[in-house]
Scaffold this active site. Structure first.
Site, PDB file in Angstrom:
ATOM      1  CB  CYS A 255       4.612 -27.664  29.697  1.00 17.78           C
ATOM      2  SG  CYS A 255       5.443 -26.212  29.009  1.00 17.78           S
ATOM      3  CB  ALA A 256       3.176 -25.144  25.130  1.00 12.84           C
ATOM      4  CG  ASP A 277       5.902 -27.223  24.263  1.00 15.76           C
ATOM      5  OD1 ASP A 277       4.954 -27.928  24.659  1.00 15.76           O
ATOM      6  OD2 ASP A 277       6.140 -27.029  23.047  1.00 15.76           O
ATOM      7  CG  ASP A 322      -0.631 -33.687  27.639  1.00 14.63           C
ATOM      8  OD1 ASP A 322      -1.211 -34.660  27.129  1.00 14.63           O
ATOM      9  OD2 ASP A 322      -1.130 -32.548  27.692  1.00 14.63           O
ATOM     10  CB  CYS A 375      -6.175 -35.481  23.804  1.00 13.20           C
ATOM     11  SG  CYS A 375      -5.237 -34.542  22.606  1.00 13.20           S
TER      12      CYS A 375
END
Ligand SMILES: C[S@@+](CC[C@H](N)C(=O)[O-])C[C@H]1O[C@@H](n2cnc3c(N)ncnc32)[C@H](O)[C@@H]1O
Length: 433
Positions: A255-256, A277, A322, A375
């Site tokens: 999450c961080a 995290d 993520d 990403c």
């Protein structure tokens, strides 16, 4: 702009390229040594520029010097790049760029090199043809490492040059409106009242606002009150695709610093969100973001793979993964990534991603949804990862992402709709018969 600023720029670039520090660590520390916001911004512009054009700056130096400077003088080698970058790419009068760069050499213990630096910079000034790279190898022409260019050529035979060119652009400033605090209409009215030009390009994502000009966001209306956050529009699609519903148990497993965590909470009230995290330092930013935006989550410092330490035994309705990745989709925002990331890192990252995905899947309720995001633009971390997962996981299927048209996964390439490069795969877990 002072000699001190140029010396700081050279030293920062040296720390990144020779010592492997990230620009997001090294640059803020250098900026602390400057008082004026304009100088801090200039320092960033020069460091970003040297990262963006490093192979061309090196090539120009190679043509003008019989050999590079020895190891102990490496910061001065970077000072040469700083000087050449200013002459070629910035609107600073040549005489000022040259004299201040030469002056900066003294503070980098390069008194004996001032003549050489002066001579190199004057040659650059006199010989514009030094910057003709039309016949140079691709790594110099496009200012990226060869391994990354090859990987992009293989993955995107039609688009690889567009990706490389997009990575050289300055990224726009995107905001995400905190709809728990203010509506998009009200926030846009506040921007208009202060003559701040913006656009709102996605009708299905009205919280995403693109500012026409970069600015100090703390001076925008409502920063302290938590009206908005800075977040690229690609990243803003995560909460939208996850589509958490009131009352659900949600896990944000990596999450961080909390950008997507906060968006999930802004979008849907009454969630039970666990934000996890393994990096305690980065979790401090999650706490700070939650506090400023007036949101609440259960924040846990733990390795997602070590479930015995943190998992309370309840399956989750939705999971956002993520995952840590190469960040090759955000090179325009972090121009040092291309130099810090090595080819061998990709296989290691892909293996960690596989482990995290397999572990998280065990924590998902039958009928639940998991959003896998990176990403990155590299298939090994994205499409291939998902294809391999689906081949072994009989209860997993892909949910088509409508924003992407008919394809099941969504690879956003850097610069598309002015967004960062991002990858999303939405996975559904079957309920047993
Ligand atoms: C891409 S960043 C997450 C960005 C974040 N979702 C956001 O929107 O602000 C990936 C994060 O994964 C974390 N991470 C890496 N391996 C992990 C693991 N095994 N367990 C938990 N967190 C992990 C890293 O510390 C890093 O903060």
């Amino acid at each position: 702009m002072s000699a001190q600023l140029r010396a700081l720029a050279a030293d920062t670039c040296y720390q990144v390229i020779d010592q492997g520090k990230s620009l997001s660590d090294a640059l803020p520390r250098a900026q602390l040594k400057l008082d004026l916001p304009a100088d801090k911004a200039l320092l960033q512009e020069i460091c970003f520029g040297v990262m963006r054009y490093l192979p061309q700056l090196e090539t120009v130096c190679q043509q003008l010097m019989s050999k590079p400077l020895v190891k102990q003088l490496r910061p001065l080698q970077f000072l040469l790049y700083v000087g050449i970058y200013q002459l070629k790419f910035m609107r600073i009068p040549d005489h000022a760029a040259i004299s201040e760069t030469v002056e900066a050499a003294r503070s980098l213990k390069g008194q004996s090199l001032t003549k050489l630096i002066n001579a190199v910079l004057r040659s650059v000034q006199r010989q514009p043809a030094l910057f003709d790279f039309s016949h140079a190898p691709d790594a110099v022409k496009f200012n990226h490492p060869g391994w990354l260019i090859s990987a992009l050529q293989q993955a995107y035979p039609a688009d690889w040059t567009d990706i490389l060119l997009a990575n050289q652009q300055k990224a726009p400033l995107w905001l995400r409106i905190n709809q728990q605090q203010i509506s998009p209409t009200q926030f846009c009215a506040a921007l208009t009242a202060e003559d701040i030009a913006y656009s709102q390009p996605f009708s299905y994502l009205p919280v995403a606002i693109k500012l026409q000009q970069a600015c100090d966001v703390t001076s925008l209306p409502g920063y302290q009150q938590g009206w908005f956050s800075v977040q690229d529009a690609a990243a803003q699609h995560a909460a939208l695709l996850l589509n958490a519903q009131p009352g659900e148990q949600v896990l944000d497993a990596c999450c961080a610093p909390g950008g997507k965590t906060c968006h999930i909470l802004e979008q849907t009230t009454d969630l039970h969100l666990t934000a996890l995290d393994r990096d305690e330092k980065r979790l401090e930013r999650v706490h700070a973001n939650l506090a400023r935006l007036q949101l609440e989550a259960r924040v846990v410092a733990a390795d997602v793979l070590d479930t015995a330490r943190w998992w309370q035994g309840n399956l989750f309705d939705r999971i956002l993964l993520d995952v840590p990745c190469s960040a090759t989709g955000v090179i325009r925002r972090h121009p040092d990534i291309r130099w810090l990331r090595k080819k061998a890192d990709i296989a290691n990252l892909a293996s960690l991603q596989t482990d995290i995905l397999q572990q998280a899947w065990q924590l998902l309720k039958p009928g639940g949804t998991l959003l896998y995001a990176t990403c990155s633009v590299l298939p090994a971390e994205n499409q291939l990862q998902i294809t391999q997962f689906l081949a072994h996981q009989a209860d997993a299927s892909l949910v088509p992402i409508t924003q992407a048209g008919t394809e099941a996964c969504w690879q956003i390439l850097p610069g598309a709709a002015d967004m960062d490069g991002f990858f999303f795969a939405l996975l559904h877990k079957a309920t047993p018969n």
